[in-house]
Design a protein around this motif. Structure first.
Motif, PDB file in Angstrom:
ATOM      1  N   GLU A   1      -4.476  23.415   0.378  1.00 38.95           N
ATOM      2  CA  GLU A   1      -5.296  22.591  -0.514  1.00 38.95           C
ATOM      3  C   GLU A   1      -5.722  23.394  -1.735  1.00 38.95           C
ATOM      4  OE1 GLU A   1      -5.629  19.261  -0.158  1.00 38.95           O
ATOM      5  OE2 GLU A   1      -4.293  19.561   1.538  1.00 38.95           O
ATOM      6  N   ALA A   2      -6.045  24.686  -1.528  1.00 42.45           N
ATOM      7  CA  ALA A   2      -6.432  25.531  -2.662  1.00 42.45           C
ATOM      8  C   ALA A   2      -5.265  25.672  -3.632  1.00 42.45           C
ATOM      9  CB  ALA A   2      -6.884  26.905  -2.164  1.00 42.45           C
ATOM     10  N   PHE A   3      -4.057  25.793  -3.081  1.00 38.43           N
ATOM     11  CA  PHE A   3      -2.887  25.913  -3.945  1.00 38.43           C
ATOM     12  C   PHE A   3      -2.712  24.660  -4.799  1.00 38.43           C
ATOM     13  CE2 PHE A   3       1.613  24.975  -4.709  1.00 38.43           C
ATOM     14  CZ  PHE A   3       1.926  26.039  -5.529  1.00 38.43           C
ATOM     15  N   TRP A   4      -2.780  23.483  -4.145  1.00 34.43           N
ATOM     16  CA  TRP A   4      -2.591  22.240  -4.897  1.00 34.43           C
ATOM     17  C   TRP A   4      -3.689  22.070  -5.943  1.00 34.43           C
ATOM     18  CZ3 TRP A   4       2.030  21.218  -4.526  1.00 34.43           C
ATOM     19  CH2 TRP A   4       2.719  21.131  -3.318  1.00 34.43           C
TER      20      TRP A   4
ATOM     21  N   SER B   1       0.881  -1.173   0.000  1.00 37.21           N
ATOM     22  CA  SER B   1       0.000   0.000   0.000  1.00 37.21           C
ATOM     23  C   SER B   1       0.914   1.216   0.000  1.00 37.21           C
ATOM     24  CB  SER B   1      -0.864   0.022   1.258  1.00 37.21           C
ATOM     25  OG  SER B   1      -0.045   0.049   2.415  1.00 37.21           O
ATOM     26  N   THR B   2       0.419   2.355  -0.457  1.00 36.85           N
ATOM     27  CA  THR B   2       1.189   3.592  -0.297  1.00 36.85           C
ATOM     28  C   THR B   2       0.323   4.600   0.430  1.00 36.85           C
ATOM     29  OG1 THR B   2       2.497   3.242  -2.300  1.00 36.85           O
ATOM     30  CG2 THR B   2       2.414   5.474  -1.469  1.00 36.85           C
ATOM     31  N   THR B   3       0.908   5.247   1.426  1.00 36.68           N
ATOM     32  CA  THR B   3       0.187   6.245   2.200  1.00 36.68           C
ATOM     33  C   THR B   3       0.950   7.555   2.180  1.00 36.68           C
ATOM     34  OG1 THR B   3      -0.577   4.513   3.694  1.00 36.68           O
ATOM     35  CG2 THR B   3      -0.805   6.787   4.461  1.00 36.68           C
TER      36      THR B   3
ATOM     37  N   ALA C   1      -3.024  10.796  -4.163  1.00 38.91           N
ATOM     38  CA  ALA C   1      -3.885  10.651  -2.981  1.00 38.91           C
ATOM     39  C   ALA C   1      -5.302  11.124  -3.308  1.00 38.91           C
ATOM     40  CB  ALA C   1      -3.307  11.429  -1.810  1.00 38.91           C
ATOM     41  N   ALA C   2      -5.395  12.257  -4.019  1.00 38.15           N
ATOM     42  CA  ALA C   2      -6.715  12.798  -4.361  1.00 38.15           C
ATOM     43  C   ALA C   2      -7.500  11.800  -5.217  1.00 38.15           C
ATOM     44  CB  ALA C   2      -6.563  14.131  -5.090  1.00 38.15           C
ATOM     45  N   GLN C   3      -6.782  11.057  -6.058  1.00 37.28           N
ATOM     46  CA  GLN C   3      -7.464  10.107  -6.933  1.00 37.28           C
ATOM     47  C   GLN C   3      -7.601   8.721  -6.312  1.00 37.28           C
ATOM     48  OE1 GLN C   3      -5.213  10.419 -10.573  1.00 37.28           O
ATOM     49  NE2 GLN C   3      -6.329  12.264 -11.212  1.00 37.28           N
ATOM     50  N   GLY C   4      -7.179   8.601  -5.075  1.00 38.80           N
ATOM     51  CA  GLY C   4      -7.413   7.358  -4.352  1.00 38.80           C
ATOM     52  C   GLY C   4      -6.387   6.267  -4.567  1.00 38.80           C
ATOM     53  N   ARG C   5      -5.335   6.549  -5.361  1.00 37.45           N
ATOM     54  CA  ARG C   5      -4.302   5.519  -5.540  1.00 37.45           C
ATOM     55  C   ARG C   5      -3.465   5.369  -4.276  1.00 37.45           C
ATOM     56  NH1 ARG C   5      -4.413   7.067 -10.728  1.00 37.45           N
ATOM     57  NH2 ARG C   5      -3.107   8.864 -10.290  1.00 37.45           N
ATOM     58  N   TYR C   6      -3.255   6.475  -3.577  1.00 38.86           N
ATOM     59  CA  TYR C   6      -2.570   6.436  -2.292  1.00 38.86           C
ATOM     60  C   TYR C   6      -3.591   6.753  -1.211  1.00 38.86           C
ATOM     61  CZ  TYR C   6       1.870   7.150  -4.889  1.00 38.86           C
ATOM     62  OH  TYR C   6       2.938   7.059  -5.740  1.00 38.86           O
ATOM     63  N   ALA C   7      -3.393   6.143  -0.036  1.00 44.77           N
ATOM     64  CA  ALA C   7      -4.171   6.575   1.120  1.00 44.77           C
ATOM     65  C   ALA C   7      -3.567   7.890   1.608  1.00 44.77           C
ATOM     66  CB  ALA C   7      -4.090   5.524   2.210  1.00 44.77           C
ATOM     67  N   ARG C   8      -4.328   8.662   2.343  1.00 48.96           N
ATOM     68  CA  ARG C   8      -3.785   9.912   2.846  1.00 48.96           C
ATOM     69  C   ARG C   8      -4.126  10.089   4.311  1.00 48.96           C
ATOM     70  NH1 ARG C   8      -4.399  16.112   0.591  1.00 48.96           N
ATOM     71  NH2 ARG C   8      -4.167  17.081   2.638  1.00 48.96           N
ATOM     72  N   LEU C   9      -3.117  10.489   5.097  1.00 50.86           N
ATOM     73  CA  LEU C   9      -3.327  10.775   6.511  1.00 50.86           C
ATOM     74  C   LEU C   9      -2.852  12.197   6.767  1.00 50.86           C
ATOM     75  CD1 LEU C   9      -1.823   7.445   7.895  1.00 50.86           C
ATOM     76  CD2 LEU C   9      -4.256   8.045   7.815  1.00 50.86           C
ATOM     77  N   ASP C  10      -3.633  12.954   7.502  1.00 49.54           N
ATOM     78  CA  ASP C  10      -3.271  14.342   7.780  1.00 49.54           C
ATOM     79  C   ASP C  10      -3.054  14.557   9.267  1.00 49.54           C
ATOM     80  OD1 ASP C  10      -4.891  14.654   5.096  1.00 49.54           O
ATOM     81  OD2 ASP C  10      -3.701  16.477   5.385  1.00 49.54           O
ATOM     82  N   LEU C  11      -1.957  15.250   9.579  1.00 51.48           N
ATOM     83  CA  LEU C  11      -1.751  15.686  10.956  1.00 51.48           C
ATOM     84  C   LEU C  11      -2.008  17.180  10.959  1.00 51.48           C
ATOM     85  CD1 LEU C  11       1.519  13.779  11.896  1.00 51.48           C
ATOM     86  CD2 LEU C  11      -0.851  13.089  12.246  1.00 51.48           C
ATOM     87  N   GLY C  12      -3.007  17.593  11.758  1.00 46.88           N
ATOM     88  CA  GLY C  12      -3.448  18.979  11.660  1.00 46.88           C
ATOM     89  C   GLY C  12      -2.490  19.973  12.253  1.00 46.88           C
TER      90      GLY C  12
ATOM     91  N   PRO D   1       3.822  18.072   0.074  1.00 51.49           N
ATOM     92  CA  PRO D   1       4.048  16.956  -0.841  1.00 51.49           C
ATOM     93  C   PRO D   1       4.256  17.404  -2.285  1.00 51.49           C
ATOM     94  CG  PRO D   1       1.930  16.741   0.293  1.00 51.49           C
ATOM     95  CD  PRO D   1       2.508  18.050   0.689  1.00 51.49           C
ATOM     96  N   SER D   2       4.862  16.533  -3.047  1.00 55.84           N
ATOM     97  CA  SER D   2       4.965  16.795  -4.482  1.00 55.84           C
ATOM     98  C   SER D   2       3.559  16.754  -5.061  1.00 55.84           C
ATOM     99  CB  SER D   2       5.827  15.720  -5.144  1.00 55.84           C
ATOM    100  OG  SER D   2       5.224  14.456  -4.975  1.00 55.84           O
ATOM    101  N   LEU D   3       3.372  17.475  -6.139  1.00 51.30           N
ATOM    102  CA  LEU D   3       2.045  17.491  -6.760  1.00 51.30           C
ATOM    103  C   LEU D   3       1.650  16.078  -7.195  1.00 51.30           C
ATOM    104  CD1 LEU D   3      -0.268  19.363  -7.568  1.00 51.30           C
ATOM    105  CD2 LEU D   3       0.734  19.448  -9.844  1.00 51.30           C
ATOM    106  N   GLU D   4       2.619  15.299  -7.653  1.00 50.42           N
ATOM    107  CA  GLU D   4       2.349  13.918  -8.065  1.00 50.42           C
ATOM    108  C   GLU D   4       1.685  13.139  -6.930  1.00 50.42           C
ATOM    109  OE1 GLU D   4       4.988  15.500  -8.982  1.00 50.42           O
ATOM    110  OE2 GLU D   4       5.293  15.086 -11.113  1.00 50.42           O
ATOM    111  N   SER D   5       2.273  13.220  -5.747  1.00 50.13           N
ATOM    112  CA  SER D   5       1.741  12.443  -4.626  1.00 50.13           C
ATOM    113  C   SER D   5       0.393  12.996  -4.181  1.00 50.13           C
ATOM    114  CB  SER D   5       2.730  12.451  -3.460  1.00 50.13           C
ATOM    115  OG  SER D   5       3.933  11.843  -3.880  1.00 50.13           O
ATOM    116  N   TRP D   6       0.276  14.314  -4.218  1.00 53.06           N
ATOM    117  CA  TRP D   6      -0.999  14.930  -3.841  1.00 53.06           C
ATOM    118  C   TRP D   6      -2.116  14.414  -4.756  1.00 53.06           C
ATOM    119  CZ3 TRP D   6      -4.815  18.040  -5.885  1.00 53.06           C
ATOM    120  CH2 TRP D   6      -5.665  18.671  -4.954  1.00 53.06           C
ATOM    121  N   VAL D   7      -1.838  14.396  -6.059  1.00 49.41           N
ATOM    122  CA  VAL D   7      -2.848  13.935  -7.021  1.00 49.41           C
ATOM    123  C   VAL D   7      -3.125  12.438  -6.830  1.00 49.41           C
ATOM    124  CG1 VAL D   7      -3.294  13.526  -9.490  1.00 49.41           C
ATOM    125  CG2 VAL D   7      -2.411  15.741  -8.723  1.00 49.41           C
TER     126      VAL D   7
END
Ligand code: ADP
Ligand code: ZN
Length: 730
Positions: free
Chosen positions: A617-620, A216-218, A365-376, A357-363
């Motif tokens: 998030e708006a920037f990405w 998996s990738t997170t 995650a946004a498209q569901g290929r990677y899981a995403r965890l956020d620390l606020g 994150p790099s835009l690649e990884s952000w995308v």
């Protein structure tokens, strides 16, 4: 999966020689296994190779030569062979070059043996001379690890007789040790950390990913100081509990011991280190121990990905956006992407950690290929810095000043309170340009189309492309007028002059990779600064990474516009990452809120506004949308082709020929742009031409590129490099 090869069987051996194919040999007496490291004859020489599989046949069996011997090293595992083959296919790197990356073990295959090693006895010698002190300091720097005589005398800069003298005096112990010792075991439960807030759920998710025992990738995203490291160390702990091996990649592992110390505090022992600053003895030991499962946890630079783990259970890429993960010479690979590939082949989780994150990884995650965890939030009471722009336009700074009034006042306030300020300028040296005031000539490199950068500290002009240096001329090389050569623009060394002038009472430290003889010296300086050894830190991008300066409460970005110049696809993304990352250095400890002041001539620029506004998030989203519309990565694919030759006509002709023969590319719907002179059109005397291939996301780009390039006969003097997913366009 192929079984053992009996003596005399035909086997294919991949060597590290640039041959472009696997060669057939006869299995030696006693047979051999797939993956065995072997020595084979090649012409008049003996070379190292790996048994890759059954032989191809075709070659006259009578002429087949035998494998000379099987080396005493753990065979390369099938998953590693698969990883190298896939990585080679992806990056269009010849397989032998990939094998070289995977067999960087000095003395690989030498039988286990004993050697003489040295360590401190704890007794001071009666007579402590300066060279003797250096030897003891060097031993201390190795943290108690035994070292060989050659390593120790080189590190201390003394002859071996000084070391021998210390042995006689009883200050150093001389011992016989097996060459390669296992690493001390780590205890996942030694000193657990109590997680808080978002950290709890994030750690649970990562622990579950390790326990799932599958790929998996997170993406682990959280501002600097939010506890990403603590969280992924939970996943490492789980991996240790399961008896599997963990790998953490860090961009500047050679420069800081903070990470190692943290691991030691938590798991009772340090991870094994792998990077260019590690001695050959230690590299040999690590390579062997990793292959035998006797190194549980490795912290390394990007090349650690090619270590022969026996049972890899987790790969973490910290600061995954960092540009240094892209190898820009030789095999052009991106360690972040290769880490994901390696994890997918090993069937283990990959964790990509970053505040930006790099835009690649952000995308992904946004498209569901990677899981995403956020620390606020930041951990505990530590708060994110306030960010403000300083508009430089109304400041009208004189020609050799770069610090605005507002920034200077803030620095003064910090000095008065005993806090630290960091002034960030991503330019090494004294001045980027040296110009003749009489004729306007700018001093360039003799071998490159690049200006020479003055380095006053080294008293030389240096080419940042090829490293060539020359003394600063008295007279202009163009018009001959003497005494009129003048620096233009700032580098960190020149900024240091301004700082010394304006804050004469302050202690100033300049951190730039070129100012230190060794990674160790730089590392010591960073540690001294963290303990309060400076009031003002001036630094290039090496300060942006991972270092923790508890007293630092002010970050001044001298020129936020620097990275936005030029037409690089990633200019916006990089500037955003770098400035946010540097700003994140301020106020990491509780009770001291940090401030980041960003000097700019274009405060209304969307990237500068995004940096200050903090709506990441708006920037990405905006950045991703722009790339999507343009069909650019990660929504499309790019490959750069760099041709270089001493003969300028030849590079252009070959480039044009490639551009004309674009059939294989057109068939997959790809376009080719160029040939165009590379932005740096000459490096080390070789003229450089670039072509850019742009394809759709799902297009079989590598196969088409290979077919395309194979059509054209390349002149001997010409070099062609393919850069898949280029990060830099120079
Ligand atoms: P990041 O990797 O996101 O920059 P770190 O993991 O380095 O953040 O955490 C920042 C600081 O806060 C470190 O000194 C770390 O030890 C501390 N910290 C974070 N979380 C905890 C926790 N749950 N308990 C104790 N200290 C913590
Ligand atoms: Zn040069």
């Amino acid at each position: 999966m192929t079984g053992r090869f009996a003596e005399g069987a035909r086997v294919g051996v991949l060597t590290t020689e640039p041959l472009g194919r696997v060669l057939d040999y006869r299995a030696p007496e006693g047979g051999c296994d797939p993956g065995d490291y072997v020595v084979v004859p090649l012409g008049p020489r003996r070379v190292m190779g790996v048994v890759w599989g059954p032989g191809e046949g075709g070659f006259d069996a009578a002429k087949l030569r035998g494998i000379e011997r099987v080396l005493d090293a753990a065979p390369m595992r099938e998953e590693m062979r698969l990883f190298l083959a896939r990585a080679a296919d992806y990056t269009l790197t010849p397989l032998p070059a990939m094998l070289r990356l995977a067999s960087r073990a000095p003395g690989l295959g030498e039988p286990p043996a004993v050697r003489r090693v040295y360590r401190a006895s704890g007794h001071e010698p009666a007579r402590l001379t300066e060279p003797r002190q250096r030897v003891l300091d060097a031993l201390a720097a190795y943290g108690g690890a035994p070292v060989t005589l050659a390593e120790l005398s080189a590190e201390a800069g003394v002859t071996s007789s000084v070391v021998k003298g210390l042995v006689k005096a009883g200050a150093i112990l001389e011992e016989e040790a097996p060459r390669d010792l296992p690493y001390p075991p780590l205890d996942p439960g030694a000193a657990p950390v109590r997680l808080e807030g978002d950290q709890v759920a994030a750690a649970e998710a990562l622990v579950a990913a390790v326990a799932a025992d599958s790929y998996s990738t997170t993406l682990l995203k959280g501002v600097t100081g939010s506890g990403k490291t603590e969280v992924y160390l939970e996943a490492v702990a789980e991996c240790l509990r399961r008896g599997r091996q963990a790998l953490v990649l860090l961009p500047e592992i050679a420069l800081t011991s903070e990470f190692l110390a943290r691991v030691e505090a938590r798991f009772g022992a340090r991870p094994a280190e792998w990077h260019s600053g590690v001695t050959a003895t230690e590299r040999r030991r690590l390579w062997r121990m990793v292959s035998e499962g006797q190194a549980q946890f490795v912290a390394g630079a990007r090349s650690a990905l090619f270590l022969p783990f026996r049972d890899l259970g987790l790969v973490v890429v910290d600061e995954e956006h960092d540009t240094s993960y892209k190898q820009e010479e030789g095999a052009l690979y991106n360690a972040r992407d290769m880490a994901v590939l390696r994890a997918s082949i090993c069937g283990c989780p990959a964790v990509l950690a970053s505040a930006t994150p790099s835009l690649e990884s952000w995308v992904n995650a946004a498209q569901g290929r990677y899981a995403r965890l956020d620390l606020g939030a930041r951990f505990g009471a530590a708060e994110l810095p306030e960010m403000h722009a300083i508009d430089l336009r109304p400041e009208k700074l004189p020609a050799n000043r770069w610090i605005s009034e507002a920034l200077a006042r803030s620095v003064e306030a910090r000095i008065a309170r005993g806090e630290q300020s960091l002034l960030f300028l991503n330019r090494r040296g004294y001045a980027p340009v040296t110009i003749c005031r009489a004729c306007g000539h700018q001093i360039g490199c003799d071998h490159c189309d690049a200006r020479m950068v003055e380095h006053r500290f080294q008293k030389r002009l240096v080419c940042h492309q090829c490293g060539a240096t020359k003394p600063m001329p008295e007279a202009c090389p163009s018009c001959g007028v003497e005494g009129r050569m003048a620096p233009v623009g700032p580098g960190v060394e020149r900024l240091a002059e301004e700082v010394a002038d304006r804050f004469p009472q302050a202690r100033v430290a300049v951190l730039s990779s070129d100012l230190f003889g060794s990674a160790r010296a730089l590392k010591e300086q960073i540690a001294a600064i963290a303990e309060g050894g400076a009031d003002i830190i001036i630094g290039t991008q090496i300060v942006a990474k991972g270092h923790n300066f508890p007293l630092l409460t002010l970050v001044g970005v001298i020129d936020a516009d620097l990275g936005l110049q030029g037409s690089d696809l990633r200019a916006a993304e990089r500037t955003f990452q770098l400035v946010r990352q540097v700003a994140g250095r301020a106020g990491r400890s509780a009770g001291r809120r940090g401030v980041a002041l960003v000097q700019t001539c274009q405060p209304e620029h969307p990237v500068i506004r995004a940096i200050l506004g903090g709506d990441e998030e708006a920037f990405w989203r905006a950045e991703a949308e722009e790339r999507r519309v343009a069909g650019m990565p990660p929504y499309g694919r790019l490959a750069g082709i760099i041709l270089s030759s001493p003969d300028v006509a030849q590079v252009f002709e070959t480039g044009a020929e490639l551009a004309r023969a674009d059939g294989p590319l057109r068939r997959i719907g790809a376009q080719v742009f160029g040939p165009a002179p590379a932005p740096i059109a000459r490096v080390r005397g070789r003229h450089r031409v670039r072509l850019l291939v742009k394809a759709g996301k799902g297009a079989p780009l590598q196969a088409a590129l290979a077919e395309w390039i194979a059509q054209v006969k390349l002149p001997a003097a010409l070099r062609l490099a393919v850069d898949i997913d280029p990060q830099s366009f120079l």
